[in-house]
Design an enzyme around this catalytic site. Structure first.
Site, PDB file in Angstrom:
ATOM      1  N   ARG A  14     -44.870  39.556  77.620  1.00  0.00           N
ATOM      2  CA  ARG A  14     -46.335  39.577  77.460  1.00  0.00           C
ATOM      3  C   ARG A  14     -46.721  40.365  76.198  1.00  0.00           C
ATOM      4  O   ARG A  14     -47.117  39.787  75.206  1.00  0.00           O
ATOM      5  CB  ARG A  14     -46.969  40.176  78.737  1.00  0.00           C
ATOM      6  CG  ARG A  14     -48.459  39.928  78.859  1.00  0.00           C
ATOM      7  CD  ARG A  14     -49.318  40.899  78.096  1.00  0.00           C
ATOM      8  NE  ARG A  14     -49.145  42.298  78.497  1.00  0.00           N
ATOM      9  CZ  ARG A  14     -49.696  43.302  77.839  1.00  0.00           C
ATOM     10  NH1 ARG A  14     -50.429  43.083  76.757  1.00  0.00           N
ATOM     11  NH2 ARG A  14     -49.485  44.554  78.218  1.00  0.00           N
ATOM     12  N   ASP A  15     -46.524  41.683  76.207  1.00  0.00           N
ATOM     13  CA  ASP A  15     -46.958  42.515  75.074  1.00  0.00           C
ATOM     14  C   ASP A  15     -46.162  42.143  73.811  1.00  0.00           C
ATOM     15  O   ASP A  15     -46.701  42.085  72.707  1.00  0.00           O
ATOM     16  CB  ASP A  15     -46.736  43.993  75.413  1.00  0.00           C
ATOM     17  CG  ASP A  15     -47.754  44.925  74.799  1.00  0.00           C
ATOM     18  OD1 ASP A  15     -48.284  44.587  73.745  1.00  0.00           O
ATOM     19  OD2 ASP A  15     -48.004  46.006  75.366  1.00  0.00           O
ATOM     20  N   HIS A 206     -47.745  53.574  79.736  1.00  0.00           N
ATOM     21  CA  HIS A 206     -47.421  52.463  78.827  1.00  0.00           C
ATOM     22  C   HIS A 206     -47.674  52.959  77.402  1.00  0.00           C
ATOM     23  O   HIS A 206     -48.812  53.013  76.946  1.00  0.00           O
ATOM     24  CB  HIS A 206     -48.333  51.278  79.198  1.00  0.00           C
ATOM     25  CG  HIS A 206     -48.315  50.113  78.279  1.00  0.00           C
ATOM     26  ND1 HIS A 206     -47.882  48.861  78.684  1.00  0.00           N
ATOM     27  CD2 HIS A 206     -48.697  49.949  76.992  1.00  0.00           C
ATOM     28  CE1 HIS A 206     -47.999  47.993  77.688  1.00  0.00           C
ATOM     29  NE2 HIS A 206     -48.493  48.627  76.640  1.00  0.00           N
ATOM     30  N   HIS A 208     -47.003  53.117  73.178  1.00  0.00           N
ATOM     31  CA  HIS A 208     -46.568  52.430  71.953  1.00  0.00           C
ATOM     32  C   HIS A 208     -46.035  53.497  71.002  1.00  0.00           C
ATOM     33  O   HIS A 208     -46.479  54.647  71.030  1.00  0.00           O
ATOM     34  CB  HIS A 208     -47.729  51.649  71.330  1.00  0.00           C
ATOM     35  CG  HIS A 208     -48.003  50.364  72.054  1.00  0.00           C
ATOM     36  ND1 HIS A 208     -47.657  49.136  71.536  1.00  0.00           N
ATOM     37  CD2 HIS A 208     -48.541  50.124  73.271  1.00  0.00           C
ATOM     38  CE1 HIS A 208     -47.988  48.189  72.405  1.00  0.00           C
ATOM     39  NE2 HIS A 208     -48.530  48.751  73.467  1.00  0.00           N
ATOM     40  N   CYS A 239     -51.249  44.924  70.367  1.00  0.00           N
ATOM     41  CA  CYS A 239     -52.456  44.166  70.697  1.00  0.00           C
ATOM     42  C   CYS A 239     -53.014  43.533  69.423  1.00  0.00           C
ATOM     43  O   CYS A 239     -53.280  44.234  68.444  1.00  0.00           O
ATOM     44  CB  CYS A 239     -53.479  45.109  71.323  1.00  0.00           C
ATOM     45  SG  CYS A 239     -55.047  44.292  71.639  1.00  0.00           S
ATOM     46  N   ASN A 248     -44.314  48.622  71.326  1.00  0.00           N
ATOM     47  CA  ASN A 248     -44.172  49.485  72.507  1.00  0.00           C
ATOM     48  C   ASN A 248     -42.962  50.399  72.310  1.00  0.00           C
ATOM     49  O   ASN A 248     -42.111  50.138  71.454  1.00  0.00           O
ATOM     50  CB  ASN A 248     -43.862  48.640  73.749  1.00  0.00           C
ATOM     51  CG  ASN A 248     -45.003  47.766  74.177  1.00  0.00           C
ATOM     52  OD1 ASN A 248     -45.278  46.754  73.557  1.00  0.00           O
ATOM     53  ND2 ASN A 248     -45.671  48.151  75.239  1.00  0.00           N
TER      54      ASN A 248
END
Ligand code: COA
Ligand code: ZN
Length: 312
Positions: A14-15, A206, A208, A239, A248
């Site tokens: 996803r990310d 979470h 980065h 993002c 991340n």
């Protein structure tokens, strides 16, 4: 309270993939997710049920969930922005819905085109759909440790949103460091504020690595007794709707650190490294991960392969 076991969520599909210009083939994504399941990840963010106009890289969420080899040991989660996304997600038999808003109004507007208040109102609709299907919900807060447009985020705001999440019956809250603005004191303050206001609500971190201190922030989380972390293979991620958003924290680097500290994850490091190397080949450029290149610290080399400085 010493953390002995950490739940690592792999957010790469996803990310990671949302931040990549190249759109990977669905069949390649499925193979990667199958390998992540085999490697022992307890939870994977497999995609997003967002508008394909916002994130074209993830428009194949249904196809992925239809074909992936599910395991009772791995929760497959996906991001959902609205009721339409929730219907798509339950139709695809997602194990867990992840709703998301930003702590800051400006990033929320950029990311989901609405105010934070309207996001929270919309989550009630999502919760209704999820509830009818017995699908748990996790609540993410993006820009939780700082916003690239507004600067500092008050820890009270994080606690207030977390309280609303708990009242809506969510499983827990994930604090997302969208543009890597977290530092150890900021992380500690956020955790304390949420624990004070919403005791017994599970916190996931979470981070980065935009400013190089992602794993230092994990160490702070561990000191505070947090045992849930999200990371991305090879250190990809970011993002598309935030300036200077970079990768991340890297999954292999995180797992390596945890195992060296005798903290269990149930995840196979060697398999994880090989997944990251495979993703690097597929995207065709170097990923920031370090353990995927250097290997384990006890990896030994032949002396014949290295020149002697003087006197050989
Ligand atoms: N799934 C598929 N399509 C969707 C959708 C969903 N969940 N939600 C909306 N759409 C479609 C609409 O049908 C519409 O398509 P059309 O132009 O062909 O009619 C288009 O997307 C815009 O929909 P609208 O309801 O007007 O929403 P919007 O333009 O205000 O955008 C979001 C709001 C939330 C749908 C959009 O901003 C989004 O998907 N953001 C996700 C951002 C993200 O994932 N960021 C990274 C994670 S941090
Ligand atoms: Zn992220």
């Amino acid at each position: 309270m010493k953390v002995k076991h950490v739940n690592v969520t792999e957010v790469g599909p996803r990310d990671g993939f949302q931040s990549e210009k190249t759109i990977l083939k669905t069949e390649d994504k499925i193979k990667i997710i199958n390998n992540l399941i085999k490697a022992g990840f307890p939870r994977i963010e497999v995609s997003s049920f967002v508008s394909p106009k916002a994130i074209p890289q993830l428009s194949d969420a249904e196809l992925i969930l239809n074909k992936v080899n599910r395991s009772p040991n791995t929760i497959l989660a996906a991001l959902v922005p609205n009721a339409r996304g929730a219907l798509r997600a339950v139709e695809s038999k997602i194990d867990e819905i992840v709703v998301f808003l930003s702590a800051s109004e400006s990033h929320n507007k950029k990311n989901v085109n609405r105010s934070v208040k309207d996001s929270l109102l919309g989550f009630k609709e999502i919760a209704d759909i999820a509830g009818k299907n017995n699908t748990p919900i996790q609540g993410d807060i993006a820009t939780a440790f700082g916003c690239p447009f507004e600067g500092n985020i008050s820890s009270k705001k994080l606690a207030d949103i977390s309280k609303e999440y708990k009242e809506m019956g969510f499983r827990g809250v994930t604090l997302g460091d969208t543009t890597g603005m977290a530092t150890p004191p900021v992380v500690t303050q956020a955790i304390n504020a949420i624990r004070d206001k919403v005791p017994d609500f599970e916190i996931t971190l979470h981070f980065h690595n935009t400013r190089g201190i992602g794993l230092a922030n994990v160490m702070t989380g561990l000191d505070q007794g947090i045992s849930n972390y999200e990371s991305c293979f090879g250190g990809m991620g970011g993002c598309p709707f935030a300036p200077n958003a970079t990768g991340n924290i890297c999954t292999e680097d995180l797992i390596y650190l945890l195992h060296e500290m005798d903290i269990k994850t149930g995840i196979d490091l060697a398999q994880t490294i090989s997944i990251a190397q495979n993703v690097e080949n597929l995207v065709g450029h170097r990923l920031p991960g370090q353990v995927m290149r250097a290997g384990h610290r006890l990896l030994s080399y032949s002396m014949d392969d290295v020149p002697t400085a003087i006197g050989a």
